[in-house]
Design a protein around this motif. Structure first.
Motif, PDB file in Angstrom:
ATOM      1  N   LEU A  35       9.143  10.449 -71.084  1.00  0.00           N
ATOM      2  CA  LEU A  35       9.919  10.304 -69.854  1.00  0.00           C
ATOM      3  C   LEU A  35       9.051  10.536 -68.621  1.00  0.00           C
ATOM      4  O   LEU A  35       9.208   9.853 -67.602  1.00  0.00           O
ATOM      5  N   ALA A  36       8.128  11.490 -68.717  1.00  0.00           N
ATOM      6  CA  ALA A  36       7.226  11.738 -67.596  1.00  0.00           C
ATOM      7  C   ALA A  36       6.318  10.535 -67.363  1.00  0.00           C
ATOM      8  O   ALA A  36       6.056  10.145 -66.216  1.00  0.00           O
ATOM      9  N   ALA A  37       5.833   9.931 -68.458  1.00  0.00           N
ATOM     10  CA  ALA A  37       4.963   8.761 -68.337  1.00  0.00           C
ATOM     11  C   ALA A  37       5.696   7.570 -67.738  1.00  0.00           C
ATOM     12  O   ALA A  37       5.089   6.728 -67.059  1.00  0.00           O
ATOM     13  N   GLN A  38       6.990   7.498 -67.960  1.00  0.00           N
ATOM     14  CA  GLN A  38       7.790   6.414 -67.388  1.00  0.00           C
ATOM     15  C   GLN A  38       8.173   6.671 -65.936  1.00  0.00           C
ATOM     16  O   GLN A  38       8.780   5.819 -65.298  1.00  0.00           O
ATOM     17  N   GLY A  39       7.827   7.852 -65.443  1.00  0.00           N
ATOM     18  CA  GLY A  39       8.135   8.168 -64.057  1.00  0.00           C
ATOM     19  C   GLY A  39       9.561   8.608 -63.816  1.00  0.00           C
ATOM     20  O   GLY A  39      10.052   8.555 -62.684  1.00  0.00           O
ATOM     21  N   VAL A  40      10.234   9.063 -64.869  1.00  0.00           N
ATOM     22  CA  VAL A  40      11.617   9.533 -64.718  1.00  0.00           C
ATOM     23  C   VAL A  40      11.604  10.876 -64.005  1.00  0.00           C
ATOM     24  O   VAL A  40      10.971  11.836 -64.463  1.00  0.00           O
ATOM     25  N   LEU A  41      12.307  10.955 -62.876  1.00  0.00           N
ATOM     26  CA  LEU A  41      12.384  12.184 -62.090  1.00  0.00           C
ATOM     27  C   LEU A  41      13.843  12.563 -61.878  1.00  0.00           C
ATOM     28  O   LEU A  41      14.702  11.702 -61.696  1.00  0.00           O
ATOM     29  N   ILE A  42      14.107  13.847 -61.889  1.00  0.00           N
ATOM     30  CA  ILE A  42      15.435  14.378 -61.599  1.00  0.00           C
ATOM     31  C   ILE A  42      15.279  15.398 -60.488  1.00  0.00           C
ATOM     32  O   ILE A  42      14.665  16.446 -60.690  1.00  0.00           O
ATOM     33  N   GLY A  43      15.787  15.050 -59.323  1.00  0.00           N
ATOM     34  CA  GLY A  43      15.614  15.945 -58.183  1.00  0.00           C
ATOM     35  C   GLY A  43      14.158  16.138 -57.817  1.00  0.00           C
ATOM     36  O   GLY A  43      13.762  17.218 -57.371  1.00  0.00           O
ATOM     37  N   GLY A  44      13.342  15.105 -58.030  1.00  0.00           N
ATOM     38  CA  GLY A  44      11.929  15.179 -57.698  1.00  0.00           C
ATOM     39  C   GLY A  44      11.064  15.823 -58.759  1.00  0.00           C
ATOM     40  O   GLY A  44       9.858  15.985 -58.555  1.00  0.00           O
ATOM     41  N   GLN A  45      11.638  16.199 -59.907  1.00  0.00           N
ATOM     42  CA  GLN A  45      10.871  16.838 -60.968  1.00  0.00           C
ATOM     43  C   GLN A  45      10.986  16.044 -62.264  1.00  0.00           C
ATOM     44  O   GLN A  45      11.993  15.375 -62.506  1.00  0.00           O
ATOM     45  N   THR A  46       9.954  16.151 -63.095  1.00  0.00           N
ATOM     46  CA  THR A  46      10.027  15.545 -64.418  1.00  0.00           C
ATOM     47  C   THR A  46      10.937  16.381 -65.310  1.00  0.00           C
ATOM     48  O   THR A  46      11.175  17.563 -65.047  1.00  0.00           O
ATOM     49  N   THR A  47      11.428  15.756 -66.370  1.00  0.00           N
ATOM     50  CA  THR A  47      12.256  16.521 -67.318  1.00  0.00           C
ATOM     51  C   THR A  47      11.427  17.608 -67.988  1.00  0.00           C
ATOM     52  O   THR A  47      11.950  18.673 -68.335  1.00  0.00           O
ATOM     53  N   ALA A  48      10.128  17.353 -68.171  1.00  0.00           N
ATOM     54  CA  ALA A  48       9.256  18.367 -68.783  1.00  0.00           C
ATOM     55  C   ALA A  48       9.184  19.606 -67.902  1.00  0.00           C
ATOM     56  O   ALA A  48       9.196  20.741 -68.393  1.00  0.00           O
ATOM     57  N   ALA A  49       9.111  19.401 -66.580  1.00  0.00           N
ATOM     58  CA  ALA A  49       9.073  20.541 -65.663  1.00  0.00           C
ATOM     59  C   ALA A  49      10.394  21.305 -65.697  1.00  0.00           C
ATOM     60  O   ALA A  49      10.417  22.536 -65.699  1.00  0.00           O
ATOM     61  N   LEU A  50      11.506  20.578 -65.735  1.00  0.00           N
ATOM     62  CA  LEU A  50      12.810  21.228 -65.790  1.00  0.00           C
ATOM     63  C   LEU A  50      12.992  22.005 -67.086  1.00  0.00           C
ATOM     64  O   LEU A  50      13.683  23.021 -67.109  1.00  0.00           O
ATOM     65  N   ALA A  51      12.375  21.513 -68.159  1.00  0.00           N
ATOM     66  CA  ALA A  51      12.476  22.194 -69.454  1.00  0.00           C
ATOM     67  C   ALA A  51      11.443  23.304 -69.611  1.00  0.00           C
ATOM     68  O   ALA A  51      11.464  24.025 -70.617  1.00  0.00           O
ATOM     69  N   GLY A  52      10.537  23.428 -68.649  1.00  0.00           N
ATOM     70  CA  GLY A  52       9.518  24.463 -68.728  1.00  0.00           C
ATOM     71  C   GLY A  52       8.410  24.185 -69.717  1.00  0.00           C
ATOM     72  O   GLY A  52       7.750  25.116 -70.183  1.00  0.00           O
ATOM     73  N   VAL A  53       8.207  22.886 -70.058  1.00  0.00           N
ATOM     74  CA  VAL A  53       7.179  22.535 -71.050  1.00  0.00           C
ATOM     75  C   VAL A  53       6.148  21.569 -70.469  1.00  0.00           C
ATOM     76  O   VAL A  53       5.449  20.889 -71.216  1.00  0.00           O
ATOM     77  N   HIS A  54       6.053  21.524 -69.153  1.00  0.00           N
ATOM     78  CA  HIS A  54       5.116  20.584 -68.519  1.00  0.00           C
ATOM     79  C   HIS A  54       3.693  20.795 -69.030  1.00  0.00           C
ATOM     80  O   HIS A  54       2.993  19.832 -69.355  1.00  0.00           O
ATOM     81  N   ALA A  55       3.285  22.049 -69.124  1.00  0.00           N
ATOM     82  CA  ALA A  55       1.911  22.337 -69.550  1.00  0.00           C
ATOM     83  C   ALA A  55       1.685  22.030 -71.020  1.00  0.00           C
ATOM     84  O   ALA A  55       0.529  21.911 -71.454  1.00  0.00           O
ATOM     85  N   ASP A  56       2.750  21.871 -71.793  1.00  0.00           N
ATOM     86  CA  ASP A  56       2.614  21.634 -73.232  1.00  0.00           C
ATOM     87  C   ASP A  56       2.570  20.167 -73.611  1.00  0.00           C
ATOM     88  O   ASP A  56       2.293  19.841 -74.777  1.00  0.00           O
ATOM     89  N   CYS A  57       2.893  19.276 -72.675  1.00  0.00           N
ATOM     90  CA  CYS A  57       2.991  17.884 -73.111  1.00  0.00           C
ATOM     91  C   CYS A  57       2.512  16.847 -72.098  1.00  0.00           C
ATOM     92  O   CYS A  57       2.071  15.771 -72.509  1.00  0.00           O
TER      93      CYS A  57
END
Length: 368
Positions: free
Chosen positions: A258-280
């Motif tokens: 989803l991050a690679a596709q540029g999907v943003l929610i409120g200006g953030q990636t779903t990975a950031a919202l899930a707290g796993v940005h650094a993991d993936c």
């Protein structure tokens, strides 16, 4: 002989017809001619023309309505704040429909899969653990929102859909039960979740030990994935941890996609919202490190090494799927499969876990 009853007064009367009873009622209780009268005997209204009136006995209730009052009621407009029976039926049907439809998450702005999902969300009320919700104790409403966030997390939805999982209830684990379990063990370990009857119900420990807040969201997700694995495998053996590693890969891979596709929610990636940005978000190498490192911390380095090859193999498979390539080596299959679309989620699991045998290793006493 009957007894006419009207507003607490009574009068004996004998009559052969309903008309005669009505006239007797008017005379006995001074009811004007413009007053409408209904006679009720044993729950049934007496109608002009009824036979065998002379055989009646007992009490006859008189219901009198002035003509002016009746006209006022007939011409009055209905109160818009009072629902009719038909409106109540429509509202009840709507409420039932709302319960069956998947709610849209306020965090992810998505809902669960319509078929593979958690069918009910259940929280623990403050009465259960003796603390009123306040500034330091999250309310049950907040707990429900957190459970709904977990159920609609895009990564969790992807795992549920891929493995065709249906869970009866997703609930909050009673923190009092957890403290009792901790005292009973005497090991200092925490019970973070448990799965009842292989998916009938999954309970997650949401709150911290002091009830002042919620556990970190990434930890809650790991606990949920752990309990979902118990839908298939009970003991914490090699097969179980292989499945857990697969689901962790699928979860992180979905957020990376989803991050690679540029999907943003409120200006953030779903990975950031899930707290796993650094993991993936840095690539599949980070996914492998996160999954293998997590198992090493929870179970030990031996089990981490045992599932390492399976993790890399499953990442390669997920990469091929995300690129539209439906053919490839599946974890544990030892060969190349045809179209994965031809297999159900259950069959995929059986193929993927086919090479994960053995009973080595046991987890720390943290999850059910």
């Amino acid at each position: 002989m009957v007894t006419l009853m009207f507003r607490g007064r009574s009068q004996d009367a004998a009559a052969a017809t309903v008309d005669e009873l009505i006239h007797a009622a008017r005379a006995a209780f001074d009811l004007p001619e413009d007053t409408g009268i209904r006679l009720v005997h044993k729950g049934k209204q007496l109608v002009v023309g009824d036979a065998d009136v002379h055989a009646l006995s007992g009490k006859v209730l008189i219901m009198a309505t002035a003509s002016a009052a009746a006209a006022e009621v007939n011409t009055a407009r209905s109160d818009p704040t009072v629902r009719s029976f038909e409106a109540e039926d429509r509202e009840e049907a709507r409420r039932k429909a709302d319960k069956t439809e998947s709610r849209v998450s306020t965090v992810w702005r998505t809902s669960q899969d319509p078929q593979f999902k958690f069918t009910r969300i259940q929280v623990v009320s403050w009465q259960s653990f003796g603390h009123r919700p306040g500034s330091t104790t999250p309310h049950a409403f907040a707990a429900r929102e957190l459970l709904e966030r977990l159920a609609t997390d895009p990564g969790v939805v992807a795992c549920m859909r891929a493995r065709e999982l249906v869970v009866g209830s997703l609930g909050e684990m009673d923190p009092i039960d957890d403290r009792l379990m901790k005292a009973k063990r005497g090991e200092g370990g925490d019970l973070l979740g448990y799965n009842t009857n292989m998916g009938m119900r999954i309970d997650i420990k949401l709150r911290t030990d002091d009830l002042s807040g919620f556990m970190p969201y990434p930890q809650l997700v790991e606990t949920l994935l752990h309990e979902l694995c118990h839908n298939w495998v009970g003991p914490h053996n090699h097969l179980f941890w292989t499945l857990f590693a697969q689901m962790r890969v699928e979860y992180l891979h979905e957020h990376m996609r989803l991050a690679a596709q540029g999907v943003l929610i409120g200006g953030q990636t779903t990975a950031a919202l899930a707290g796993v940005h650094a993991d993936c978000v840095g690539g599949t190498r980070l996914i492998a490190e996160a999954v293998i490192g997590g198992i090493a911390r929870e179970v030990g380095p031996d089990m981490a090494r045992a599932v390492e090859h399976a993790v890399h193999e499953h990442i390669a498979f997920m990469d091929s799927e995300s690129q539209g390539t439906r053919r490839g080596v599946v974890l544990g299959s030892g060969g190349t499969l045809g179209s994965m679309d031809q297999l159900s989620g259950v069959q995929r699991l059986a193929v993927a876990a086919g090479g994960a045998n053995g009973d080595s290793g046991s987890p720390a006493a943290t999850r059910g």
